[in-house]
Design an enzyme around this catalytic site. Structure first.
Site, PDB file in Angstrom:
ATOM      1  N   ASP A   8       0.918  -1.099  -0.043  1.00 58.39           N
ATOM      2  CA  ASP A   8      -0.080  -0.115  -0.043  1.00 58.39           C
ATOM      3  C   ASP A   8       1.131   1.305  -0.139  1.00 58.39           C
ATOM      4  O   ASP A   8       2.117   0.918   0.212  1.00 58.39           O
ATOM      5  CB  ASP A   8      -0.931   0.000   1.259  1.00 58.39           C
ATOM      6  CG  ASP A   8      -1.662   1.195   1.078  1.00 58.39           C
ATOM      7  OD1 ASP A   8      -2.553   1.727   0.407  1.00 58.39           O
ATOM      8  OD2 ASP A   8      -1.720   2.026   2.426  1.00 58.39           O
ATOM      9  N   SER A   9       0.433   2.328  -0.344  1.00 60.21           N
ATOM     10  CA  SER A   9       1.088   3.668  -0.284  1.00 60.21           C
ATOM     11  C   SER A   9       1.569   3.979   1.166  1.00 60.21           C
ATOM     12  O   SER A   9       2.143   4.874   1.479  1.00 60.21           O
ATOM     13  CB  SER A   9       0.338   4.782  -0.496  1.00 60.21           C
ATOM     14  OG  SER A   9      -0.946   4.994   0.040  1.00 60.21           O
ATOM     15  N   CYS A  39      -4.406  -1.331  -2.153  1.00 60.44           N
ATOM     16  CA  CYS A  39      -4.456   0.123  -2.307  1.00 60.44           C
ATOM     17  C   CYS A  39      -5.304   0.395  -3.707  1.00 60.44           C
ATOM     18  O   CYS A  39      -5.010  -0.101  -4.501  1.00 60.44           O
ATOM     19  CB  CYS A  39      -2.969   0.820  -2.429  1.00 60.44           C
ATOM     20  SG  CYS A  39      -3.042   2.351  -2.754  1.00 60.44           S
ATOM     21  N   GLU A  61      -1.976   8.149   8.549  1.00 63.83           N
ATOM     22  CA  GLU A  61      -0.317   7.932   8.532  1.00 63.83           C
ATOM     23  C   GLU A  61       0.211   8.400   9.748  1.00 63.83           C
ATOM     24  O   GLU A  61       1.161   8.088  10.162  1.00 63.83           O
ATOM     25  CB  GLU A  61       0.197   8.529   7.199  1.00 63.83           C
ATOM     26  CG  GLU A  61       0.039   7.766   5.914  1.00 63.83           C
ATOM     27  CD  GLU A  61       0.584   6.458   5.521  1.00 63.83           C
ATOM     28  OE1 GLU A  61       1.953   6.592   5.857  1.00 63.83           O
ATOM     29  OE2 GLU A  61       0.104   5.648   5.590  1.00 63.83           O
ATOM     30  N   CYS A  93     -10.894   3.367   0.231  1.00 60.87           N
ATOM     31  CA  CYS A  93      -9.449   3.559   0.294  1.00 60.87           C
ATOM     32  C   CYS A  93      -9.175   2.909   1.620  1.00 60.87           C
ATOM     33  O   CYS A  93      -9.938   2.962   2.644  1.00 60.87           O
ATOM     34  CB  CYS A  93      -9.131   5.214   0.581  1.00 60.87           C
ATOM     35  SG  CYS A  93      -7.551   5.410   1.137  1.00 60.87           S
ATOM     36  N   HIS A 128      -7.007   3.003   3.654  1.00 67.81           N
ATOM     37  CA  HIS A 128      -6.725   3.647   5.025  1.00 67.81           C
ATOM     38  C   HIS A 128      -7.897   3.964   5.761  1.00 67.81           C
ATOM     39  O   HIS A 128      -7.806   4.003   7.041  1.00 67.81           O
ATOM     40  CB  HIS A 128      -6.142   4.969   4.615  1.00 67.81           C
ATOM     41  CG  HIS A 128      -4.564   4.945   4.434  1.00 67.81           C
ATOM     42  ND1 HIS A 128      -4.375   4.693   3.215  1.00 67.81           N
ATOM     43  CD2 HIS A 128      -3.596   5.511   5.185  1.00 67.81           C
ATOM     44  CE1 HIS A 128      -2.866   4.832   3.177  1.00 67.81           C
ATOM     45  NE2 HIS A 128      -2.486   5.294   4.416  1.00 67.81           N
TER      46      HIS A 128
END
Ligand code: DGL
Length: 252
Positions: A7-8, A70, A149, A181, A183
């Site tokens: 994932d990012s 992602c 994050e 998403c 996240h």
């Protein structure tokens, strides 16, 4: 051999935690590209190249299959990855619109995702498949990934961000919200405080790992080990806290 997750940043861990429930005996490598996050406001070439680099990294570490955990990276690169690595199971993730439509609840279906994901053809064709059955409202959420994050899942700032996003909807307007998403499942509780209990919140993690298992079975790649596997964490960001945050997010 391990299953490679990418994932990012830390978002794909919401998919990995589903995989741990379904396939606890597998080994996993998780690579988060937090140094380059967020991807969702980058352009196509950047996201595509970063995704290919991450997948090369996972292959170097011996991954037997790749989960692009992602939505943003999936829309940028999954088709090309599959064409390039024909012999490896490669599974991506897309907003779980179908389960939301299947719920059959009265009201709008809001798709929260990165601006990148919502701009792509892949999303437009997904939407056109279901727009006759439901009123689908795409909601680009630039800036939300940054909270997660940092490990901020429920501060007043996150609450205010979400409250503001939904300020134009009236009570009873929304049937469900799709977390497009990876996240976003980590702020699910805060989102639920904003939306109230009547709104269903749907994420695609479980559906994705069911597909991973099916693909591994087909390729005869599932482990036959009887004990629990291990997870190796990697992150492009040098900050020590990011690995701690990663473990905390999946209670590892
Ligand atoms: N977790 C990613 C997704 O599912 C994107 C986050 C980002 O913008 O980097 O889309």
């Amino acid at each position: 051999m391990p299953i490679g997750f990418f994932d990012s940043g830390v978002g794909g861990l919401s998919v990995l935690r589903e995989a741990l429930k379904l396939m606890p005996n597998e080994d996993y490598i998780y690579f988060g590209d937090s140094k380059n996050a967020p991807y969702g406001t980058r352009d196509m070439k950047e996201v595509r190249d970063l995704t290919f680099d991450a997948v090369h990294f996972l292959f170097d570490k011996g991954a037997k299959a790749i989960v692009v955990a992602c939505n943003t990276a999936t829309s940028a690169a999954v088709s090309e990855l599959r064409r390039t690595y024909k012999d490896v199971p490669i599974v991506g993730i897309e907003p779980a619109v179908k389960p939301a439509v299947k719920l059959g609840k009265k009201g709008k279906i809001v798709i929260m995702a990165t601006p990148f994901t919502l701009k792509q053809e892949k999303f437009k064709s997904l939407m056109s498949k279901y727009e006759r059955d439901a009123e689908i409202v795409p909601m680009p959420c630039a800036g939300l990934v940054e909270f997660i994050e940092k490990g901020d899942l429920g501060s007043q700032d996150v609450y205010n961000y979400l409250k503001d996003k939904f300020k134009d909807f009236n009570k009873g307007d929304i049937a469900s919200v799709v977390l497009g998403c990876t996240h976003y499942p980590f702020i699910r509780e805060t989102l639920s405080e904003v939306l109230g209990d009547e709104v269903s919140i749907i994420d695609g993690g479980e559906g994705t790992v069911n597909e991973v298992k099916r693909r591994l079975e087909l390729a005869d790649l599932l482990t036959d080990r009887k004990e629990k596997g291990k997870i190796s964490f990697y992150n492009s960001c040098e900050r020590e806290e990011i690995l701690e945050l990663s473990k905390k997010l999946i209670k590892y």
